[in-house]
Design a protein around this motif. Structure first.
Motif, PDB file in Angstrom:
ATOM      1  N   PHE A 272     -34.189  54.924 107.843  1.00  0.00           N
ATOM      2  CA  PHE A 272     -33.321  55.688 108.731  1.00  0.00           C
ATOM      3  C   PHE A 272     -31.898  55.710 108.184  1.00  0.00           C
ATOM      4  CE2 PHE A 272     -35.929  56.253 112.556  1.00  0.00           C
ATOM      5  CZ  PHE A 272     -36.934  55.323 112.373  1.00  0.00           C
ATOM      6  N   SER A 273     -31.237  56.825 108.411  1.00  0.00           N
ATOM      7  CA  SER A 273     -29.807  56.891 108.113  1.00  0.00           C
ATOM      8  C   SER A 273     -29.162  57.884 109.072  1.00  0.00           C
ATOM      9  CB  SER A 273     -29.546  57.302 106.665  1.00  0.00           C
ATOM     10  OG  SER A 273     -30.055  58.592 106.414  1.00  0.00           O
ATOM     11  N   VAL A 274     -27.855  57.719 109.281  1.00  0.00           N
ATOM     12  CA  VAL A 274     -27.106  58.630 110.126  1.00  0.00           C
ATOM     13  C   VAL A 274     -25.884  59.101 109.355  1.00  0.00           C
ATOM     14  CG1 VAL A 274     -27.845  57.805 112.392  1.00  0.00           C
ATOM     15  CG2 VAL A 274     -25.903  56.721 111.238  1.00  0.00           C
ATOM     16  N   GLU A 275     -25.446  60.298 109.713  1.00  0.00           N
ATOM     17  CA  GLU A 275     -24.261  60.879 109.095  1.00  0.00           C
ATOM     18  C   GLU A 275     -23.525  61.731 110.100  1.00  0.00           C
ATOM     19  OE1 GLU A 275     -24.593  61.879 104.359  1.00  0.00           O
ATOM     20  OE2 GLU A 275     -25.320  63.365 105.783  1.00  0.00           O
ATOM     21  N   ARG A 276     -22.233  61.845 109.880  1.00  0.00           N
ATOM     22  CA  ARG A 276     -21.427  62.809 110.626  1.00  0.00           C
ATOM     23  C   ARG A 276     -20.739  63.662 109.560  1.00  0.00           C
ATOM     24  NH1 ARG A 276     -16.923  62.905 114.654  1.00  0.00           N
ATOM     25  NH2 ARG A 276     -17.723  64.421 116.151  1.00  0.00           N
ATOM     26  N   PRO A 277     -21.478  64.596 109.011  1.00  0.00           N
ATOM     27  CA  PRO A 277     -21.031  65.259 107.773  1.00  0.00           C
ATOM     28  C   PRO A 277     -19.785  66.120 107.903  1.00  0.00           C
ATOM     29  CG  PRO A 277     -23.003  66.321 108.648  1.00  0.00           C
ATOM     30  CD  PRO A 277     -22.764  65.101 109.484  1.00  0.00           C
ATOM     31  N   ASP A 278     -19.532  66.672 109.081  1.00  0.00           N
ATOM     32  CA  ASP A 278     -18.449  67.650 109.157  1.00  0.00           C
ATOM     33  C   ASP A 278     -17.575  67.470 110.389  1.00  0.00           C
ATOM     34  OD1 ASP A 278     -20.748  70.288 110.228  1.00  0.00           O
ATOM     35  OD2 ASP A 278     -20.101  68.419 111.140  1.00  0.00           O
TER      36      ASP A 278
ATOM     37  N   ASN B  11     -21.160  67.706 113.720  1.00  0.00           N
ATOM     38  CA  ASN B  11     -22.576  67.367 113.742  1.00  0.00           C
ATOM     39  C   ASN B  11     -22.788  65.875 113.526  1.00  0.00           C
ATOM     40  OD1 ASN B  11     -24.108  70.064 113.787  1.00  0.00           O
ATOM     41  ND2 ASN B  11     -22.529  70.374 112.230  1.00  0.00           N
ATOM     42  N   PHE B  12     -23.888  65.377 114.086  1.00  0.00           N
ATOM     43  CA  PHE B  12     -24.276  63.976 113.943  1.00  0.00           C
ATOM     44  C   PHE B  12     -25.767  63.994 113.678  1.00  0.00           C
ATOM     45  CE2 PHE B  12     -24.185  59.583 114.218  1.00  0.00           C
ATOM     46  CZ  PHE B  12     -24.841  59.038 115.308  1.00  0.00           C
ATOM     47  N   THR B  13     -26.175  63.508 112.511  1.00  0.00           N
ATOM     48  CA  THR B  13     -27.579  63.665 112.121  1.00  0.00           C
ATOM     49  C   THR B  13     -28.273  62.326 111.971  1.00  0.00           C
ATOM     50  OG1 THR B  13     -27.066  63.685 109.757  1.00  0.00           O
ATOM     51  CG2 THR B  13     -27.088  65.820 110.880  1.00  0.00           C
ATOM     52  N   LEU B  14     -29.561  62.350 112.240  1.00  0.00           N
ATOM     53  CA  LEU B  14     -30.437  61.206 111.999  1.00  0.00           C
ATOM     54  C   LEU B  14     -31.473  61.657 110.975  1.00  0.00           C
ATOM     55  CD1 LEU B  14     -31.556  58.340 112.782  1.00  0.00           C
ATOM     56  CD2 LEU B  14     -32.993  59.531 114.452  1.00  0.00           C
ATOM     57  N   LYS B  15     -31.553  60.934 109.879  1.00  0.00           N
ATOM     58  CA  LYS B  15     -32.536  61.245 108.839  1.00  0.00           C
ATOM     59  C   LYS B  15     -33.582  60.150 108.783  1.00  0.00           C
ATOM     60  CE  LYS B  15     -31.136  62.576 104.682  1.00  0.00           C
ATOM     61  NZ  LYS B  15     -30.658  62.484 103.272  1.00  0.00           N
ATOM     62  N   ILE B  16     -34.827  60.555 108.723  1.00  0.00           N
ATOM     63  CA  ILE B  16     -35.915  59.619 108.471  1.00  0.00           C
ATOM     64  C   ILE B  16     -36.507  60.019 107.129  1.00  0.00           C
ATOM     65  CG2 ILE B  16     -38.005  58.537 109.348  1.00  0.00           C
ATOM     66  CD1 ILE B  16     -37.352  59.693 112.111  1.00  0.00           C
TER      67      ILE B  16
END
Lengths: 112, 112
Positions: A65-71, A74-79
């Protein structure tokens, strides 16, 4: 009333594939979270995010799992490599003051 | 780890009857929050309790926080069909991340 927006509403993916779940928190909120809810069960904490970094994560939130707030919005969760047991409803939530979360309507992830 | 237990798991009542759900934490909480989730929906924030022994009311709903800050209850007077849903308590720990540990929820069915 401000809303937390999540996309997609439903994602079906093959086991081993990567998925990215997207969230747009309420614009003036500072604290962001991902929770998941396996069908019919309780809501489980995954990760909290503040000031552009993870502030706390659960045992569930492993290296896949990872999370990002790229811009900044947006707030994303990646699996990275989904497993069958990752099938669940994933909720994003945000708050401005460490209580009274606003939850999004969720992304139902189905891993086949 | 910290656990929050909630009982009962299900409750069926006749419209007009009262309803209570109870929540117990394995550790002292900094605060307790209550959320309602309608079938197919997402959790919606109802209230936060912070002080030992605190009691708050929202129309027909009464929330209590125990003196030891380890237990809480939600009481609904004269239930209506609009009260149907799952009620979750969620305990906040003393950390500053806003992480919540959810109970398993009590699903309320109201027969008209």
């Amino acid at each position: 009333e401000p809303e937390v927006t999540q996309t997609p509403s439903h994602q079906v993916t093959q086991m081993g594939q990567e998925v990215i779940l997207r969230c747009v928190p309420i614009s003036n909120h500072l604290y962001f979270y991902w929770y998941r809810q396996i069908l019919g069960q309780k809501v489980e904490f995954l990760v909290s995010f503040y000031n552009n970094e993870i502030s706390e994560k659960s045992e569930i939130f492993d290296d896949q799992f990872s999370v990002e707030r790229p811009d900044g919005s947006n707030f994303t969760l990646k699996i990275r490599s989904t497993k069958l047991e990752d099938s669940a409803m994933y909720f994003c939530a945000s708050t401005g003051q460490l209580y009274g979360y606003t939850f999004g309507s969720g992304t139902r992830l189905t891993v086949v | 780890g910290q656990q929050v237990m909630q009982i009962p798991q299900y409750q069926h009542v006749q419209e007009g009857e009262d309803f209570t759900t109870y929540c117990n934490s394995s550790t002292t909480l900094s605060n307790i929050q209550w959320y309602k989730q309608r079938p197919g929906g997402h959790p919606v924030f109802l209230i936060q309790l912070v002080k030992s022994g605190e009691v708050k009311k929202q129309k027909r709903l009464t929330f209590q926080f125990g003196e030891a800050k380890k237990n809480s209850s939600l009481h609904i007077t004269a239930t209506q069909t609009t009260d149907v849903g799952t009620y979750f308590c969620a305990g906040g720990s003393s950390g500053n991340t806003g992480k919540l540990i959810f109970g398993q929820g009590t699903t309320l069915q109201v027969k008209p």
